[in-house]
Write a protein that holds these residues in place. Structure first.
Motif, PDB file in Angstrom:
ATOM      1  N   HIS A 142      73.693   2.329 -34.153  1.00  0.00           N
ATOM      2  CA  HIS A 142      74.842   1.474 -33.820  1.00  0.00           C
ATOM      3  C   HIS A 142      75.489   2.013 -32.550  1.00  0.00           C
ATOM      4  O   HIS A 142      76.097   3.069 -32.544  1.00  0.00           O
ATOM      5  CB  HIS A 142      75.858   1.489 -34.961  1.00  0.00           C
ATOM      6  CG  HIS A 142      75.376   0.810 -36.205  1.00  0.00           C
ATOM      7  ND1 HIS A 142      75.637  -0.510 -36.489  1.00  0.00           N
ATOM      8  CD2 HIS A 142      74.621   1.268 -37.235  1.00  0.00           C
ATOM      9  CE1 HIS A 142      75.088  -0.837 -37.636  1.00  0.00           C
ATOM     10  NE2 HIS A 142      74.467   0.227 -38.109  1.00  0.00           N
ATOM     11  N   THR A 143      75.343   1.261 -31.462  1.00  0.00           N
ATOM     12  CA  THR A 143      75.855   1.728 -30.176  1.00  0.00           C
ATOM     13  C   THR A 143      77.250   1.208 -29.853  1.00  0.00           C
ATOM     14  O   THR A 143      77.822   1.569 -28.824  1.00  0.00           O
ATOM     15  CB  THR A 143      74.903   1.309 -29.044  1.00  0.00           C
ATOM     16  OG1 THR A 143      74.771  -0.119 -29.055  1.00  0.00           O
ATOM     17  CG2 THR A 143      73.538   1.962 -29.220  1.00  0.00           C
ATOM     18  N   SER A 144      77.816   0.380 -30.715  1.00  0.00           N
ATOM     19  CA  SER A 144      79.140  -0.170 -30.437  1.00  0.00           C
ATOM     20  C   SER A 144      80.195   0.934 -30.413  1.00  0.00           C
ATOM     21  O   SER A 144      80.210   1.823 -31.266  1.00  0.00           O
ATOM     22  CB  SER A 144      79.514  -1.202 -31.510  1.00  0.00           C
ATOM     23  OG  SER A 144      80.772  -1.769 -31.218  1.00  0.00           O
ATOM     24  N   VAL A 145      81.069   0.862 -29.416  1.00  0.00           N
ATOM     25  CA  VAL A 145      82.159   1.820 -29.304  1.00  0.00           C
ATOM     26  C   VAL A 145      83.348   1.398 -30.152  1.00  0.00           C
ATOM     27  O   VAL A 145      84.048   2.228 -30.727  1.00  0.00           O
ATOM     28  CB  VAL A 145      82.589   1.970 -27.824  1.00  0.00           C
ATOM     29  CG1 VAL A 145      83.888   2.775 -27.699  1.00  0.00           C
ATOM     30  CG2 VAL A 145      81.482   2.628 -27.021  1.00  0.00           C
ATOM     31  N   THR A 146      83.565   0.093 -30.240  1.00  0.00           N
ATOM     32  CA  THR A 146      84.726  -0.388 -30.989  1.00  0.00           C
ATOM     33  C   THR A 146      84.294  -1.394 -32.041  1.00  0.00           C
ATOM     34  O   THR A 146      83.171  -1.904 -32.013  1.00  0.00           O
ATOM     35  CB  THR A 146      85.764  -1.003 -30.028  1.00  0.00           C
ATOM     36  OG1 THR A 146      86.986  -1.222 -30.718  1.00  0.00           O
ATOM     37  CG2 THR A 146      85.262  -2.295 -29.411  1.00  0.00           C
ATOM     38  N   TRP A 147      85.204  -1.707 -32.965  1.00  0.00           N
ATOM     39  CA  TRP A 147      84.877  -2.519 -34.122  1.00  0.00           C
ATOM     40  C   TRP A 147      85.967  -3.564 -34.329  1.00  0.00           C
ATOM     41  O   TRP A 147      87.153  -3.265 -34.283  1.00  0.00           O
ATOM     42  CB  TRP A 147      84.730  -1.630 -35.375  1.00  0.00           C
ATOM     43  CG  TRP A 147      83.803  -0.482 -35.110  1.00  0.00           C
ATOM     44  CD1 TRP A 147      84.116   0.715 -34.548  1.00  0.00           C
ATOM     45  CD2 TRP A 147      82.401  -0.460 -35.314  1.00  0.00           C
ATOM     46  NE1 TRP A 147      83.007   1.493 -34.399  1.00  0.00           N
ATOM     47  CE2 TRP A 147      81.923   0.798 -34.872  1.00  0.00           C
ATOM     48  CE3 TRP A 147      81.487  -1.373 -35.852  1.00  0.00           C
ATOM     49  CZ2 TRP A 147      80.587   1.158 -34.927  1.00  0.00           C
ATOM     50  CZ3 TRP A 147      80.159  -0.999 -35.918  1.00  0.00           C
ATOM     51  CH2 TRP A 147      79.718   0.245 -35.461  1.00  0.00           C
ATOM     52  N   GLY A 148      85.534  -4.808 -34.536  1.00  0.00           N
ATOM     53  CA  GLY A 148      86.485  -5.910 -34.666  1.00  0.00           C
ATOM     54  C   GLY A 148      86.794  -6.236 -36.120  1.00  0.00           C
ATOM     55  O   GLY A 148      85.978  -5.987 -37.017  1.00  0.00           O
ATOM     56  N   PHE A 149      87.972  -6.792 -36.354  1.00  0.00           N
ATOM     57  CA  PHE A 149      88.426  -7.156 -37.692  1.00  0.00           C
ATOM     58  C   PHE A 149      88.919  -8.609 -37.684  1.00  0.00           C
ATOM     59  O   PHE A 149      89.619  -9.024 -36.758  1.00  0.00           O
ATOM     60  CB  PHE A 149      89.567  -6.236 -38.145  1.00  0.00           C
ATOM     61  CG  PHE A 149      89.142  -4.809 -38.382  1.00  0.00           C
ATOM     62  CD1 PHE A 149      88.933  -4.346 -39.676  1.00  0.00           C
ATOM     63  CD2 PHE A 149      88.933  -3.939 -37.318  1.00  0.00           C
ATOM     64  CE1 PHE A 149      88.534  -3.028 -39.896  1.00  0.00           C
ATOM     65  CE2 PHE A 149      88.535  -2.623 -37.530  1.00  0.00           C
ATOM     66  CZ  PHE A 149      88.337  -2.175 -38.819  1.00  0.00           C
ATOM     67  N   ASP A 150      88.567  -9.346 -38.719  1.00  0.00           N
ATOM     68  CA  ASP A 150      89.065 -10.711 -38.852  1.00  0.00           C
ATOM     69  C   ASP A 150      90.550 -10.717 -39.173  1.00  0.00           C
ATOM     70  O   ASP A 150      91.285 -11.620 -38.778  1.00  0.00           O
ATOM     71  CB  ASP A 150      88.291 -11.464 -39.948  1.00  0.00           C
ATOM     72  CG  ASP A 150      86.831 -11.669 -39.572  1.00  0.00           C
ATOM     73  OD1 ASP A 150      86.539 -11.764 -38.352  1.00  0.00           O
ATOM     74  OD2 ASP A 150      85.990 -11.722 -40.475  1.00  0.00           O
ATOM     75  N   ASP A 151      90.993  -9.712 -39.911  1.00  0.00           N
ATOM     76  CA  ASP A 151      92.391  -9.606 -40.332  1.00  0.00           C
ATOM     77  C   ASP A 151      92.938  -8.286 -39.798  1.00  0.00           C
ATOM     78  O   ASP A 151      92.384  -7.217 -40.061  1.00  0.00           O
ATOM     79  CB  ASP A 151      92.472  -9.636 -41.862  1.00  0.00           C
ATOM     80  CG  ASP A 151      93.894  -9.635 -42.395  1.00  0.00           C
ATOM     81  OD1 ASP A 151      94.810  -9.245 -41.636  1.00  0.00           O
ATOM     82  OD2 ASP A 151      94.086  -9.986 -43.574  1.00  0.00           O
ATOM     83  N   VAL A 152      94.022  -8.339 -39.050  1.00  0.00           N
ATOM     84  CA  VAL A 152      94.578  -7.135 -38.437  1.00  0.00           C
ATOM     85  C   VAL A 152      94.978  -6.094 -39.476  1.00  0.00           C
ATOM     86  O   VAL A 152      94.985  -4.890 -39.197  1.00  0.00           O
ATOM     87  CB  VAL A 152      95.781  -7.483 -37.527  1.00  0.00           C
ATOM     88  CG1 VAL A 152      96.989  -7.893 -38.345  1.00  0.00           C
ATOM     89  CG2 VAL A 152      96.133  -6.311 -36.617  1.00  0.00           C
TER      90      VAL A 152
END
Length: 414
Positions: free
Chosen positions: A30-40
């Motif tokens: 997994h090379t992603s630096v950041t991770w997204g969320f549907d709900d803050v």
């Protein structure tokens, strides 16, 4: 009742049993630096330690987490944090847990870079006592009321002194001290520091666990032996948020990894994870080769001394036999007076002149002129390191080929 498997079986199937997507046998990179969320709120919960997850990869990602799970299984501990190098792991451990006014007792035989970073901490105001850790009596004699940590290695590099690990562990347990054991030279296959009451275990993953000289990495594992509720240096906010048994390792992750920034890359984590699968197989052969080579060199008329725990002449031979599954792949030897160390090394054809340890290939280096050069002649003499000392990291070559290479180099040096 848990169905416990053997060392290699456990490592081989560690990723698969965590069920990576699409039935992969290994955790993908997994090379992603950041991770997204549907709900803050999910993002907030991760930041506030209320939920597991990933927010920013400086603190880890699924690939490093999978490796941490594997190291924890190897050491039979509670939890692990990985770092970019073994030195980053050591630095982060002290940086995270020790405060000004605290005192640390450390082995006087520590690897040069480990000793160097401790000198840096001394320059910043921390207090250290360096003692001969082959006897727990020296640890006891150095104890002070402000002592917080004892730091030792299993087998010292390069002269292979062995710490009095069991007795030191008993003393640390009695005094409520953090007992940190660097397990790099033995690896969890040959020895588990948790069995001698170690609190934290450090491994340079670059060495035997990765095993192929192709990735840097380090780790700190909490064994579960230490009662963190008694440790005064835990941040108050963590005491409010974290389970007691996870306080120490979480503080190392937060203050050492997140703040220090020595993050293991996912690519390196994946490479180390793959290499670790053959740890037991590689070490069995490396230890066999080291034992054969040590006996050959000890009986050679051009060698003045051999430093290897498997030899009966080693001062801690019986201690090594009691503690370790095998005697390791690290060894050193000193040539007799008058033999040119550099010329001898240059005559080796199969053995690689290199500074690493734990590779599949046998590596040799002149100790006094390289890894311990900065310590100076006086300190080297105190540590028992003569100018003619050669350190070997014995690999997995065919034994006969390895001995033949040393034989021809020694004969040509006469």
């Amino acid at each position: 009742m848990e169905d416990k498997k053997g060392f290699t079986t456990t490592i081989l199937h560690s990723d698969r049993l965590l069920k990576p997507e699409f039935g992969a046998l290994h955790q993908p990179v997994h090379t992603s630096v950041t991770w997204g969320f549907d709900d803050v709120q999910g993002l907030v919960n991760v930041f506030q330690n209320k939920a597991k997850g990933y927010a920013y990869s400086r603190q880890g990602n699924p690939t490093t987490t999978a490796l941490e799970h594997k190291i924890t299984q190897m050491e039979q501990g509670k939890s692990t944090v990985t770092f970019s190098t073994g030195m980053a792991a050591i630095t982060a451990t002290i940086q995270s847990l020790i405060k000004a006014g605290d005192h640390i007792i450390a082995s006087s035989y520590l690897f040069g870079n480990s000793r160097s970073i401790m000198q840096t901490f001394m320059d910043l105001g921390l207090s250290f006592s360096f003692v001969d850790a082959t006897s727990a009596d020296n640890i006891k004699a150095a104890f002070q009321e402000n002592t917080r940590m004892v730091f030792v290695e299993t087998i010292a590099n390069p002269a292979t002194q062995i710490a009095d690990l069991t007795a030191i562990g008993d003393f640390c347990a009695e005094k409520g001290l953090l007992y940190v054991v660097d397990n790099t030279m033995t690896s969890p296959y040959l020895f588990r520091p948790a069995t001698v009451k170690a609190s934290l275990v450090i491994n340079s993953l670059t060495k035997y666990i990765g095993g192929h000289g192709d990735a840097l990495g380090g780790s700190v594992t909490d064994t579960g032996n230490f009662d963190w509720t008694t440790f005064p240096n835990i941040a108050a906010i963590l005491r409010e948020q974290i389970k007691p048994e996870m306080l120490g390792i979480t503080q190392i992750r937060k203050r050492g990894l997140r703040d220090g920034g020595g993050t293991l890359s996912p690519e390196a984590a994946h490479t180390i994870s793959l290499g670790s699968e053959t740890l037991a197989l590689r070490l069995e052969k490396a230890c066999y080769n080291a034992n054969k080579l040590a006996n050959y060199l000890e009986n050679h008329d051009m060698v003045s001394k051999v430093y290897y725990p498997g030899l009966k002449s080693h001062p801690q031979h019986q201690l090594a036999a009691d503690l370790f599954k095998l005697n390791g792949g690290l060894m050193s030897f000193s040539l007799k007076d008058g033999i040119d160390c550099f010329a001898f090394l240059n005559r080796l054809k199969l053995v690689v002149k290199s500074s690493n340890l734990g590779d599949t290939r046998t590596l040799a280096i002149p100790v006094a002129h390289t890894i311990f050069f900065e310590l100076g002649a006086v300190r080297r003499a105190e540590m028992g390191i003569p100018d003619s000392m050669v350190r070997l990291s014995v690999g997995i070559e065919d034994t006969e080929d390895l001995i033949a290479d040393f034989s021809q180099a020694l004969e040509a040096s006469k």
